[in-house]
Design a protein around this motif. Sequence first.
Motif, PDB file in Angstrom:
ATOM      1  N   ASP A 142       0.821  -1.203   0.000  1.00 17.69           N
ATOM      2  CA  ASP A 142       0.000   0.000   0.000  1.00 17.69           C
ATOM      3  C   ASP A 142       0.850   1.246   0.000  1.00 17.69           C
ATOM      4  OD1 ASP A 142      -2.449  -1.325   0.092  1.00 17.69           O
ATOM      5  OD2 ASP A 142      -2.115  -1.753   2.200  1.00 17.69           O
ATOM      6  N   ILE A 157      10.307   1.365 -10.218  1.00 14.73           N
ATOM      7  CA  ILE A 157       9.041   0.636 -10.251  1.00 14.73           C
ATOM      8  C   ILE A 157       9.226  -0.768 -10.823  1.00 14.73           C
ATOM      9  CG2 ILE A 157       8.339   1.453 -12.534  1.00 14.73           C
ATOM     10  CD1 ILE A 157       5.544   1.782 -10.712  1.00 14.73           C
TER      11      ILE A 157
ATOM     12  N   VAL B 173      -0.053   4.914  -0.407  1.00 10.38           N
ATOM     13  CA  VAL B 173       0.095   5.675  -1.646  1.00 10.38           C
ATOM     14  C   VAL B 173      -1.271   5.863  -2.300  1.00 10.38           C
ATOM     15  CG1 VAL B 173       1.002   5.655  -3.980  1.00 10.38           C
ATOM     16  CG2 VAL B 173       2.405   4.883  -2.094  1.00 10.38           C
ATOM     17  N   TYR B 174      -1.538   7.057  -2.738  1.00  9.35           N
ATOM     18  CA  TYR B 174      -2.753   7.307  -3.513  1.00  9.35           C
ATOM     19  C   TYR B 174      -2.372   7.868  -4.868  1.00  9.35           C
ATOM     20  CZ  TYR B 174      -5.476   6.327   0.593  1.00  9.35           C
ATOM     21  OH  TYR B 174      -6.036   5.687   1.657  1.00  9.35           O
ATOM     22  N   ARG B 219       7.194   7.770  -7.323  1.00  7.07           N
ATOM     23  CA  ARG B 219       7.277   7.855  -8.776  1.00  7.07           C
ATOM     24  C   ARG B 219       6.501   6.731  -9.440  1.00  7.07           C
ATOM     25  NH1 ARG B 219      10.528   9.089 -13.429  1.00  7.07           N
ATOM     26  NH2 ARG B 219      10.906  11.246 -12.885  1.00  7.07           N
ATOM     27  N   GLY B 220       5.650   7.131 -10.352  1.00 11.52           N
ATOM     28  CA  GLY B 220       4.878   6.134 -11.087  1.00 11.52           C
ATOM     29  C   GLY B 220       3.666   5.627 -10.337  1.00 11.52           C
ATOM     30  N   ALA B 221       3.490   6.063  -9.095  1.00 12.56           N
ATOM     31  CA  ALA B 221       2.371   5.541  -8.316  1.00 12.56           C
ATOM     32  C   ALA B 221       1.487   6.659  -7.760  1.00 12.56           C
ATOM     33  CB  ALA B 221       2.887   4.674  -7.173  1.00 12.56           C
ATOM     34  N   ARG B 224       2.237   9.995  -1.036  1.00 10.88           N
ATOM     35  CA  ARG B 224       2.013   9.310   0.219  1.00 10.88           C
ATOM     36  C   ARG B 224       2.316  10.257   1.368  1.00 10.88           C
ATOM     37  NH1 ARG B 224       6.014   4.642   1.206  1.00 10.88           N
ATOM     38  NH2 ARG B 224       7.278   6.439   0.744  1.00 10.88           N
TER      39      ARG B 224
END
Lengths: 233, 233
Positions: A142, A157, B173-174, B219-221, B224
């Motif tokens: 998460d 990633i 992470v959002y 990065r890429g997500a 947070r």
Amino acid sequence: MKKQILCVEDEAAIRQMIRFSLEREGYTVMEAENAYVARELVANQTPDLMLIDWMLPDISGPELIRRFRKDEVTRDIPIVMLTARSEEEDMIQGLEVGADDYLSKPVSLKTLTARIKALLRRSEGFSARKVLTVGPINLDLDAHQLTVNGQAIHLGITEYKLLEFFMKHPGRVYSRAQLLDFIWGQNTYIEERTVDVHILRLRKALKLQEADNCIHTVRGAGYRFAEEALNGL
Amino acid sequence: MKKQILCVEDEAAIRQMIRFSLEREGYTVMEAENAYVARELVANQTPDLMLIDWMLPDISGPELIRRFRKDEVTRDIPIVMLTARSEEEDMIQGLEVGADDYLSKPVSLKTLTARIKALLRRSEGFSARKVLTVGPINLDLDAHQLTVNGQAIHLGITEYKLLEFFMKHPGRVYSRAQLLDFIWGQNTYIEERTVDVHILRLRKALKLQEADNCIHTVRGAGYRFAEEALNGL
DNA sequence: ATGCTGCTGTCATGAACTTGTCATAGCCTG
DNA sequence: CAGGCTATGACAAGTTCATGACAGCAGCAT
């Protein structure tokens, strides 16, 4: 990890169409032509979202939903109901039995994927926390955060997904081709040697905490994540 | 700020009447004639209080309440249930699923506004104590006031909501899309990159007290909120 | 109405970071 | 030791992000 969507619909043509457009969006699709098959599939693998037709040859859609809602395991899976008639009464009944959204045929595929995306995002934001732990390695799915011995370590990633895959499937050897399929996706054409490089990078990251010995090279076969190598740490 | 009240009631005449008397009291009223519309409205803008009829054309009132209670975002909104029958059993079930108050029709408008006022006061009173604190960051939800290390810092409403959301869901992470859903509402179509800008503004504000390191870019997500980054401060 | 002010969404740009590839060096097996 | 396989460092292209500028808008006082 790809989201799994179960499509319960009796007309094969519609299933195909839905499958096609959902897979293009990066989802994995399971198909069921009736409620019986649907429940069998779900028993084996709970999907992240279900798409259920109103009219099914065996059980009616609403009844199927009601059953899924009764079961502890499937209770919280978002459900989108499909119906041929756009009658309001149907929608009403659909929502009453616990569908989360409702679409009437003919379905615009764009609308369909948009709704699905929204529902998944919503349910994902608050679901139970997922953390993988093997020995000193801790991967918080998460937070998108790797910690080893409590120390946060940054990963790109690709390395992140690679480690996630390994931690979910420890002990087995995967060829470079398999890793490419699982991590990069099936339709990407990338040099197999590239896998080596990412393994290298992942090892480097883990080495910061002396935990790189869990990634074994199997000469001529591929790579393996060895959880037992970490038990002493 | 005017308090928003959502009125979920299928009979237009009753809605009108309620709207009229509530607006005279200085509230803003949103109307929904069924549960489906109600949920759409709430997805876009969470009201301060909801007035829900027992009998709705799609989902039953109690069921609707149950759903609102399940959702993180709507859990704490006070709900007044309306019913035609004054049977005690209904009241019991209504309160059981989580209504905060219960009124039977025909409703005296005076009673209605009085109860609403009382509920809002109460929830306000509760939330007056409601302050989010993480490390040196202090977010007073009633005063809509951010203080860091005791210093008041001004935020725009969007940055405020963003910070509130982060503080309520730390460590996860959002994605930009999720943040748009949760903070802007589900049916708003805004550039994902806009999230970046608001993150920037929030960071700038927090930087005034050197507390901006709690907002991590993944990065890429997405982004947070890292509470642990603040513990040393 | 008018002008002012503060907030918001969008965009262009440059910076920072990732990633796939390659060349080379190293290692293992028979 | 040869041949095949793997590890490693370097690199250029491609992504993704941070940032400053800006125009539109709503609220507000004039």
